[in-house]
Design an enzyme around this catalytic site. Structure first.
Site, PDB file in Angstrom:
ATOM      1  N   ILE A  96      -1.508   2.816 -11.167  1.00  0.00           N
ATOM      2  CA  ILE A  96      -1.926   2.275 -10.012  1.00  0.00           C
ATOM      3  C   ILE A  96      -0.425   2.096  -9.368  1.00  0.00           C
ATOM      4  O   ILE A  96       0.518   1.788  -9.954  1.00  0.00           O
ATOM      5  CB  ILE A  96      -2.802   1.316  -9.602  1.00  0.00           C
ATOM      6  CG1 ILE A  96      -2.433   0.076 -10.642  1.00  0.00           C
ATOM      7  CG2 ILE A  96      -4.253   1.751  -9.833  1.00  0.00           C
ATOM      8  CD1 ILE A  96      -3.284  -1.172 -10.750  1.00  0.00           C
ATOM      9  N   ASP A  97      -0.243   2.398  -7.905  1.00  0.00           N
ATOM     10  CA  ASP A  97       1.001   1.899  -7.332  1.00  0.00           C
ATOM     11  C   ASP A  97       1.557   0.499  -7.384  1.00  0.00           C
ATOM     12  O   ASP A  97       0.803  -0.563  -7.588  1.00  0.00           O
ATOM     13  CB  ASP A  97       0.695   2.208  -5.677  1.00  0.00           C
ATOM     14  CG  ASP A  97       0.465   3.842  -5.438  1.00  0.00           C
ATOM     15  OD1 ASP A  97       0.697   4.604  -6.329  1.00  0.00           O
ATOM     16  OD2 ASP A  97      -0.312   3.931  -4.389  1.00  0.00           O
ATOM     17  N   LYS A  98       2.976   0.505  -7.331  1.00  0.00           N
ATOM     18  CA  LYS A  98       3.555  -0.847  -7.389  1.00  0.00           C
ATOM     19  C   LYS A  98       2.949  -1.994  -6.480  1.00  0.00           C
ATOM     20  O   LYS A  98       2.521  -3.157  -7.206  1.00  0.00           O
ATOM     21  CB  LYS A  98       5.065  -0.561  -7.222  1.00  0.00           C
ATOM     22  CG  LYS A  98       5.780  -1.879  -6.952  1.00  0.00           C
ATOM     23  CD  LYS A  98       7.190  -1.488  -6.660  1.00  0.00           C
ATOM     24  CE  LYS A  98       8.060  -2.969  -6.365  1.00  0.00           C
ATOM     25  NZ  LYS A  98       8.060  -3.085  -4.876  1.00  0.00           N
ATOM     26  N   ARG A 108      -4.790   5.737   0.242  1.00  0.00           N
ATOM     27  CA  ARG A 108      -3.765   5.576   1.234  1.00  0.00           C
ATOM     28  C   ARG A 108      -3.693   6.571   2.055  1.00  0.00           C
ATOM     29  O   ARG A 108      -3.706   6.484   3.181  1.00  0.00           O
ATOM     30  CB  ARG A 108      -2.439   5.028   0.581  1.00  0.00           C
ATOM     31  CG  ARG A 108      -2.436   3.697  -0.370  1.00  0.00           C
ATOM     32  CD  ARG A 108      -1.307   3.704  -1.003  1.00  0.00           C
ATOM     33  NE  ARG A 108       0.065   3.569  -0.262  1.00  0.00           N
ATOM     34  CZ  ARG A 108       1.169   3.399  -0.870  1.00  0.00           C
ATOM     35  NH1 ARG A 108       1.391   3.679  -2.157  1.00  0.00           N
ATOM     36  NH2 ARG A 108       2.322   3.223   0.035  1.00  0.00           N
TER      37      ARG A 108
END
Length: 305
Positions: A139-141, A239
């Site tokens: 998962i993104d930062k 997103r």
């Protein structure tokens, strides 16, 4: 030394671009200085010839990139507080805080989830190489939430197979711009690298298939609180998809509008994760409640509403 080989054909709209810039945009974990070093070392050729970093690309040039295996000494175990939801000899489920990078990459060699996992357990699957031990999905930062981690190669293969078969439950919670009129929806639109902004993803005919289902949980004009269920797991999928339907995520620095609420990145939480245990086959599901940053924002929006 094991090398991954990537072939890349230059498209019309990329002609005239410097090769070091173009190659650095193919994978967001590659830096430009790293790419320049690969060119010097002869790891990148154009139409079979060695080139310099300032080579300007022409349409239909065939670039071959040999990605050298990263040095195994770079990743150090680091003691850190990890929010572990489940662990046994095969699998571990961890709730990642926002702001933490999942695995080391140039510029982020310490403080990543992998550094913490290496200190926490001595056994992680080696399938993804030294920089991504045990990492099955990311998962993104700035996204918080649940990740499954494989502790051996058999578990890794079985968990990846479940992702491929689309049998893993992945539910995310997000706050998006605008009021979504329908209660439910499915976004089925392929995602690939943005041809202009190479560090971003976009809906594109040349992309890989991507499907997101969403449900409206609450309308907080001019925002909407939604649950998104992933059928596929493309980079930045939620997103990109929410932006595509005109409802980008609040606080998203890459895909959101300039005028957005000031949060530390997109308001997105991987709250529910379910999968079949790789050894027993039993279905397991975990639920990580919304983190403070998320509940505080909801509270604020409800008051304004």
């Amino acid at each position: 030394m094991h090398m991954e080989k990537i072939d890349y054909q230059i498209r019309e709209e990329e002609s005239g671009e410097r090769i070091d810039r173009l190659v650095a945009g193919i994978d967001e974990s590659w830096s430009r200085s790293q790419v320049q070093q690969w060119i010097k070392d002869g790891h990148i050729t154009v139409n079979g010839e060695s080139i310099k970093a300032n080579y300007k690309c022409s349409p239909n040039d065939l670039i071959v990139i040999e990605v050298p295996e990263p040095e195994p000494l770079d990743v150090e175990p680091e003691e850190m507080e990890l929010d572990i939801y489940y662990e046994d000899q095969d699998v571990l489920v961890v709730n990642k805080p926002r702001g933490m990078v999942v695995h080391p990459a140039p510029g982020h060699f310490s403080g990543t989830l992998v550094n913490g996992l290496m200190a926490h357990c001595k056994d992680l699957s080696g399938i993804n190489g030294v920089l991504r031990p045990g990492i099955v999905h990311r998962i993104d930062k700035d996204t918080s939430g649940l990740l499954m981690v494989a502790k051996n190669d058999i578990s890794h293969e079985k968990l990846v197979q479940q992702l491929v078969d689309k049998t893993v439950t992945r539910k995310y919670f997000a706050i998006v711009h605008g009021v979504i009129p329908h209660d439910h929806g499915t976004i089925d639109a392929p995602i690939g690298r943005d041809p202009v902004e190479r560090q971003s993803m976009a809906v594109s005919d040349k992309g890989k298939s991507a499907v997101t289902h969403f449900t409206v949980l609450e309308r907080l004009e001019p925002y909407t609180f939604v649950e998104c269920v992933l059928e596929t797991g493309r980079t930045h999928q939620i997103r990109v998809h929410m932006k595509y339907i005109g409802h980008p995520l609040v606080g998203d620095p890459k895909y959101g509008p300039r005028n957005t609420l000031s949060t530390d990145g997109q308001v997105l939480h991987a709250g529910i994760l379910g999968f079949q245990h790789p050894r027993t086959g039993e279905y397991m599901e975990f639920n990580a409640s919304l983190p403070d940053y998320f509940t505080e924002l909801l509270h604020r929006l409800r008051q304004n509403h």
